[in-house]
Design a protein around this motif. Structure first.
Motif, PDB file in Angstrom:
ATOM      1  N   ARG A  43       5.672 -35.880  18.868  1.00 33.99           N
ATOM      2  CA  ARG A  43       6.600 -36.962  18.390  1.00 33.99           C
ATOM      3  C   ARG A  43       7.306 -37.244  17.136  1.00 33.99           C
ATOM      4  O   ARG A  43       6.302 -37.014  15.987  1.00 33.99           O
ATOM      5  CB  ARG A  43       6.153 -38.610  18.440  1.00 33.99           C
ATOM      6  N   PHE A  44       8.256 -36.815  17.093  1.00 38.51           N
ATOM      7  CA  PHE A  44       9.192 -36.717  15.641  1.00 38.51           C
ATOM      8  C   PHE A  44      10.472 -37.720  15.455  1.00 38.51           C
ATOM      9  O   PHE A  44      10.989 -37.793  16.448  1.00 38.51           O
ATOM     10  CB  PHE A  44      10.265 -35.502  15.397  1.00 38.51           C
ATOM     11  N   HIS A  45      10.306 -38.183  14.502  1.00 33.94           N
ATOM     12  CA  HIS A  45      11.731 -39.101  13.774  1.00 33.94           C
ATOM     13  C   HIS A  45      11.607 -40.456  15.659  1.00 33.94           C
ATOM     14  O   HIS A  45      13.245 -40.197  15.797  1.00 33.94           O
ATOM     15  CB  HIS A  45      13.249 -38.567  13.797  1.00 33.94           C
ATOM     16  N   GLN A  46      10.966 -40.957  15.482  1.00 34.11           N
ATOM     17  CA  GLN A  46      10.944 -41.472  16.918  1.00 34.11           C
ATOM     18  C   GLN A  46      11.498 -41.309  18.177  1.00 34.11           C
ATOM     19  O   GLN A  46      12.349 -41.748  19.487  1.00 34.11           O
ATOM     20  CB  GLN A  46      12.190 -42.823  16.413  1.00 34.11           C
ATOM     21  N   ALA A  47      11.331 -39.664  18.618  1.00 41.94           N
ATOM     22  CA  ALA A  47      11.935 -39.919  19.501  1.00 41.94           C
ATOM     23  C   ALA A  47      10.231 -38.691  20.080  1.00 41.94           C
ATOM     24  O   ALA A  47       9.940 -37.362  19.570  1.00 41.94           O
ATOM     25  CB  ALA A  47      13.134 -38.769  19.656  1.00 41.94           C
ATOM     26  N   ALA A  48      10.050 -38.463  21.963  1.00 39.70           N
ATOM     27  CA  ALA A  48       9.182 -37.427  22.514  1.00 39.70           C
ATOM     28  C   ALA A  48       9.873 -36.266  22.948  1.00 39.70           C
ATOM     29  O   ALA A  48      10.584 -36.226  22.714  1.00 39.70           O
ATOM     30  CB  ALA A  48       8.582 -38.194  22.897  1.00 39.70           C
ATOM     31  N   GLU A  49       9.094 -35.407  22.027  1.00 43.49           N
ATOM     32  CA  GLU A  49       8.928 -33.713  22.479  1.00 43.49           C
ATOM     33  C   GLU A  49       8.148 -33.446  23.641  1.00 43.49           C
ATOM     34  O   GLU A  49       6.759 -33.340  22.982  1.00 43.49           O
ATOM     35  CB  GLU A  49       9.313 -32.946  21.687  1.00 43.49           C
ATOM     36  N   VAL A  50       8.716 -32.358  24.654  1.00 45.22           N
ATOM     37  CA  VAL A  50       6.966 -31.242  24.743  1.00 45.22           C
ATOM     38  C   VAL A  50       7.855 -29.891  24.787  1.00 45.22           C
ATOM     39  O   VAL A  50       8.994 -29.911  24.526  1.00 45.22           O
ATOM     40  CB  VAL A  50       7.741 -31.407  26.706  1.00 45.22           C
ATOM     41  N   HIS A  51       7.045 -29.164  23.989  1.00 42.81           N
ATOM     42  CA  HIS A  51       7.255 -27.838  23.653  1.00 42.81           C
ATOM     43  C   HIS A  51       6.398 -26.528  24.886  1.00 42.81           C
ATOM     44  O   HIS A  51       5.167 -27.072  24.898  1.00 42.81           O
ATOM     45  CB  HIS A  51       6.487 -27.268  22.250  1.00 42.81           C
ATOM     46  N   ILE A  52       7.338 -26.245  25.462  1.00 44.88           N
ATOM     47  CA  ILE A  52       6.322 -25.051  26.384  1.00 44.88           C
ATOM     48  C   ILE A  52       6.521 -24.432  26.325  1.00 44.88           C
ATOM     49  O   ILE A  52       8.104 -22.890  25.913  1.00 44.88           O
ATOM     50  CB  ILE A  52       7.312 -25.455  27.947  1.00 44.88           C
ATOM     51  N   GLU A  53       6.035 -23.434  25.389  1.00 45.82           N
ATOM     52  CA  GLU A  53       5.896 -21.661  25.456  1.00 45.82           C
ATOM     53  C   GLU A  53       6.006 -20.874  26.686  1.00 45.82           C
ATOM     54  O   GLU A  53       4.732 -21.151  27.525  1.00 45.82           O
ATOM     55  CB  GLU A  53       4.631 -21.516  24.194  1.00 45.82           C
ATOM     56  N   VAL A  54       6.874 -20.084  26.358  1.00 47.69           N
ATOM     57  CA  VAL A  54       6.659 -18.637  27.816  1.00 47.69           C
ATOM     58  C   VAL A  54       6.171 -17.977  27.346  1.00 47.69           C
ATOM     59  O   VAL A  54       6.231 -16.970  26.047  1.00 47.69           O
ATOM     60  CB  VAL A  54       7.747 -19.038  28.110  1.00 47.69           C
ATOM     61  N   PRO A  55       5.208 -16.768  27.853  1.00 44.77           N
ATOM     62  CA  PRO A  55       4.570 -15.277  27.247  1.00 44.77           C
ATOM     63  C   PRO A  55       5.912 -14.901  27.553  1.00 44.77           C
ATOM     64  O   PRO A  55       5.948 -13.533  26.633  1.00 44.77           O
ATOM     65  CB  PRO A  55       3.900 -14.862  28.937  1.00 44.77           C
TER      66      PRO A  55
END
Length: 124
Positions: A43-55
């Motif tokens: 959660r950054f600056h009032q916004a939610a985020e999903v970070h998907i790391e791929v190989p």
């Protein structure tokens, strides 16, 4: 709502991250054949985020194609390291989704790669 602004902020963060978690679950379920190395919720600056790391970089391109996004490649270097970044970002249900891969090399590695491949008898 609570009478304490800090507790209100915590409740808002919890709700946003809960929404991000649902988006992450939906994505991973709907696209189970795509590569995933790790998933993080932020959660950054009032916004939610999903970070998907791929190989690997191909994974970023595959996710971008499936989600109608665009894979972007950037390269940064300093005196000792080279950073190669592949990113694709989309927005789903008010949640920012970032699919990424990063490779770190050293400049000497890039110069040594052709010589190593030739010595090993093939391309690397």
């Amino acid at each position: 709502m609570s009478e304490t602004p800090i507790l209100d902020a915590i409740a808002a963060d919890e709700a946003a991250v809960r929404d991000a978690g649902q988006v992450a679950r939906d994505l991973l379920t709907a696209h189970s054949g795509l590569p995933v190395a790790d998933v993080r919720l932020y959660r950054f600056h009032q916004a939610a985020e999903v970070h998907i790391e791929v190989p690997h970089p191909e994974g970023v391109r595959a996710w971008a194609a499936r989600l109608d996004g665009r894979a972007v490649y950037t390269k940064d270097a300093d005196d000792t390291r080279v950073y190669e970044h592949w990113n694709a970002e989309i927005r789903m249900a008010e949640v920012q989704v970032r699919v990424w891969h990063c490779r770190l090399t050293w400049p000497d590695d890039e110069q040594a790669a052709p010589a190593s491949a030739a010595a090993a008898g093939g391309a690397r």
